[in-house]
Design an enzyme around this catalytic site. Structure first.
Site, PDB file in Angstrom:
ATOM      1  CG  HIS A  76     -10.537   1.179   7.348  1.00  0.00           C
ATOM      2  ND1 HIS A  76     -11.818   1.617   6.874  1.00  0.00           N
ATOM      3  CD2 HIS A  76      -9.708   1.265   6.072  1.00  0.00           C
ATOM      4  CE1 HIS A  76     -11.552   2.118   5.578  1.00  0.00           C
ATOM      5  NE2 HIS A  76     -10.755   1.897   5.129  1.00  0.00           N
ATOM      6  CG  HIS A  77      -9.964  -2.590   4.725  1.00  0.00           C
ATOM      7  ND1 HIS A  77     -10.800  -2.355   3.955  1.00  0.00           N
ATOM      8  CD2 HIS A  77      -8.820  -1.942   4.612  1.00  0.00           C
ATOM      9  CE1 HIS A  77     -10.281  -1.386   3.009  1.00  0.00           C
ATOM     10  NE2 HIS A  77      -9.092  -1.185   3.512  1.00  0.00           N
ATOM     11  CG  HIS A 109      -7.218  -4.232   1.936  1.00  0.00           C
ATOM     12  ND1 HIS A 109      -7.613  -3.526   0.920  1.00  0.00           N
ATOM     13  CD2 HIS A 109      -8.429  -4.626   2.504  1.00  0.00           C
ATOM     14  CE1 HIS A 109      -8.613  -3.086   0.690  1.00  0.00           C
ATOM     15  NE2 HIS A 109      -9.367  -3.974   1.523  1.00  0.00           N
ATOM     16  CB  VAL A 110      -5.335  -3.268   7.200  1.00  0.00           C
ATOM     17  CG1 VAL A 110      -5.559  -2.555   8.518  1.00  0.00           C
ATOM     18  CG2 VAL A 110      -6.384  -4.215   7.071  1.00  0.00           C
ATOM     19  CG  HIS A 111      -4.110   2.201   4.484  1.00  0.00           C
ATOM     20  ND1 HIS A 111      -4.922   3.083   3.909  1.00  0.00           N
ATOM     21  CD2 HIS A 111      -3.875   1.089   3.499  1.00  0.00           C
ATOM     22  CE1 HIS A 111      -4.803   2.730   2.551  1.00  0.00           C
ATOM     23  NE2 HIS A 111      -4.248   1.439   2.556  1.00  0.00           N
ATOM     24  CG  ASP A 114      -2.004  -1.190   1.297  1.00  0.00           C
ATOM     25  OD1 ASP A 114      -1.246  -2.209   1.394  1.00  0.00           O
ATOM     26  OD2 ASP A 114      -2.854  -1.035   1.028  1.00  0.00           O
ATOM     27  CG  HIS A 165      -4.409  -6.110  -1.409  1.00  0.00           C
ATOM     28  ND1 HIS A 165      -3.450  -5.066  -1.083  1.00  0.00           N
ATOM     29  CD2 HIS A 165      -5.511  -5.246  -1.042  1.00  0.00           C
ATOM     30  CE1 HIS A 165      -3.669  -4.227  -0.793  1.00  0.00           C
ATOM     31  NE2 HIS A 165      -5.160  -4.003  -1.046  1.00  0.00           N
ATOM     32  CG  ASN A 224      -8.324  -2.184  -2.762  1.00  0.00           C
ATOM     33  OD1 ASN A 224      -7.187  -2.535  -2.162  1.00  0.00           O
ATOM     34  ND2 ASN A 224      -8.939  -1.230  -2.495  1.00  0.00           N
ATOM     35  CG  ASP A 241      -4.273  -1.192  -2.337  1.00  0.00           C
ATOM     36  OD1 ASP A 241      -4.653  -1.890  -3.552  1.00  0.00           O
ATOM     37  OD2 ASP A 241      -4.673  -1.132  -1.416  1.00  0.00           O
TER      38      ASP A 241
HETATM   39 FE   LIG Z   1      -6.195  -2.064  -0.697  1.00  0.00          FE
END
Ligand SMILES: [Fe+2]
Length: 469
Positions: A328-329, A356-358, A168, A319, A234, A197
């Site tokens: 989140h997510h 995916h998860v930041h 990401d 991902h 994504n 990402d």
């Molecule tokens: Fe993502």
């Protein structure tokens, strides 16, 4: 009464003990108390030096390499010439040799809404010597550019090797800090495993593909010199039928090629490579993965091909994480987990990296595969055959960190912290590997979290992992 009170007291003690032990079980690992600057990251301006175009008319830019075959004797070299087709040829030579070789590639262009790409060149070099430094050159006339890479050692069970982990990434000042920290980390990652990402171009109006170009120029300083192993996230989907772009993954598949045919995959979204002592399986969270789908059938065969005597370390990249305790997510990876977790346990995957998860998170070795709708066995349990799940989606993109966590910290979560950073996986031999997480605020050598990983195949009866911190 005495007896009765004694019994009651005994029951009370038992009950308190039970509640205490349940609390112990429910109470998960460590949530870091590190306090960081919470500003939302801004992308580096389009005229930033980080995105500078190399001098000379039509000079090759956005040069990057990845593994080009199944074992590491091949390299795919990719670059873009902005205005003219130029040459598809890569000139290359071993450091110790006067003999220059060349390989011919091919060129692609694509349109995306109102954007037209430059000439995207891909050239696969094959039959290289293992563990050898090669120089290579792209471009023609007075705009040639020279780079180098080192091939990995021959595949074998005790070959040490160091992988970097970034996810990401995007193209903010924080992204730049992450890449700088990776480059200056004294552990010296030899190949980067990228968990999806990439550019975040789709966060711009009409998915402004010039941000794919700036991203390509940003990563060149590292990706031209060591392979980046790609996973689709994504933000690679770029699905925008509202302005006529209905082919998923279009910019990504034109720009980033991977050696998927070498692992008998039919698409670049899922594939595998061997590198040193590792067998790395790349999966696609955003392609069909239900039973009977192409990805399912490929993965089912793929696990049977892994020979842990040759490549002891079985690593999976994807991902979207299976286990995530941020708000989140949360549970986005659940359907894929239900599909594939039993295989991860059966084939003793050592570690799964996702993005995916930041933020950053590391799990215990746990599984949740006993549930059958009616038996109520739906809680993750400790399982020495299960992988460690590491979320490393903290590269530093413009969407910022996720800080909200599910509370209390679930028992499957060993350590979590919402800070930008990168990971380093140092494989020492067939039994031991060391993983460290480096946050951007620290010195280059500092690990904010670390763990010894004991190989699941060669240490199957031992303790699952021993936390170093
Ligand atoms: Fe993502």
């Amino acid at each position: 009464m005495e007896v009765s009170w004694g019994c009651t007291r005994f029951v009370l003690v038992l009950a308190v003990g039970f509640i205490f032990s349940v609390a112990q079980v429910c109470n998960g690992g460590r949530t870091s108390s590190f306090v960081r600057n919470d500003d939302l990251s801004l992308d580096m301006p389009i005229d930033s030096d980080v995105f500078r175009v190399p001098p000379g008319y039509n000079a090759p830019q956005q040069v990057h390499i990845t593994q080009g075959d199944h074992v590491g004797k091949g390299v795919i070299v990719s670059w873009i010439t902005p205005d003219e087709r130029g040459s598809n040829t890569v000139l290359y030579w071993a450091e110790s040799s006067e003999l220059k070789n060349w390989a011919d590639g091919f060129v692609l262009t694509y349109k995306y809404f109102n954007y037209t790409s430059g000439y995207i060149h891909h050239c696969t070099i094959t039959d290289l010597e293992f563990d050898t430094k090669y120089y290579y050159e792209v471009g023609i006339g007075n705009t040639t550019r020279q780079f180098w890479f080192r091939t990995p050692p021959e595949v074998g069970p005790d070959v040490p090797y160091t992988f970097g982990l970034i996810g990401d990434l995007g193209q903010t000042h924080d992204s730049n800090r992450t890449l700088t920290h990776y480059e200056l980390n004294p552990a010296k990652g030899q190949t980067l495993l990228f968990v999806g990402d990439l550019s975040y171009a789709d966060d711009y109006p009409f998915h402004d593909n010039t941000r794919w170009d700036t991203w390509g120029r940003f990563i060149e300083r590292n990706a031209a010199y060591q392979p980046w192993i790609w996973t689709a996230g994504n933000h690679e989907i770029d699905f925008a039928p509202q302005f006529g772009e209905a082919i998923p993954f279009k910019p990504y598949t034109y720009r980033f090629h991977v050696p998927y045919k070498a692992s008998e995959s039919t698409t670049p979204f899922w594939y595998s490579i061997k590198r040193a002592s590792a067998y790395i399986i790349i999966m696609s969270s955003y392609s069909a993965y239900g039973k009977y789908t192409p990805q399912y059938k490929w993965l089912k065969d793929e696990f049977t091909k892994v020979n842990r005597t040759e490549t002891p370390w079985l690593i999976v990249l994807m991902h979207c994480p299976f286990y995530n305790s941020y708000a989140h997510h949360y549970m986005e990876g659940e359907t894929m987990r239900v599909m594939y977790e039993p295989w991860f346990v059966e084939y003793k995957v050592d570690v799964v990296f996702a993005g995916h998860v930041h933020a950053y998170e590391r799990s215990e070795r746990i599984s949740n595969i006993a549930y059958n709708i009616t038996n109520a066995l739906c809680t993750p349990i400790s399982n020495p055959s299960a992988p460690v799940y590491i979320t490393i989606g903290d590269g530093g993109n413009l969407e910022g960190l996720v800080t909200e966590m599910t509370e209390p910290q679930p028992s499957y979560s060993a350590f979590r912290e919402a800070s930008f950073g990168h990971g380093i996986l140092e494989i020492k031999n067939r039994t031991h590997a060391y993983f460290g997480w480096h946050r951007n605020q620290d010195g280059y050598a500092v690990e904010a979290d670390s763990v010894w990983l004991l190989n699941r195949y060669w240490n199957s009866l031992e303790e699952s992992s021993a936390a170093a911190l």
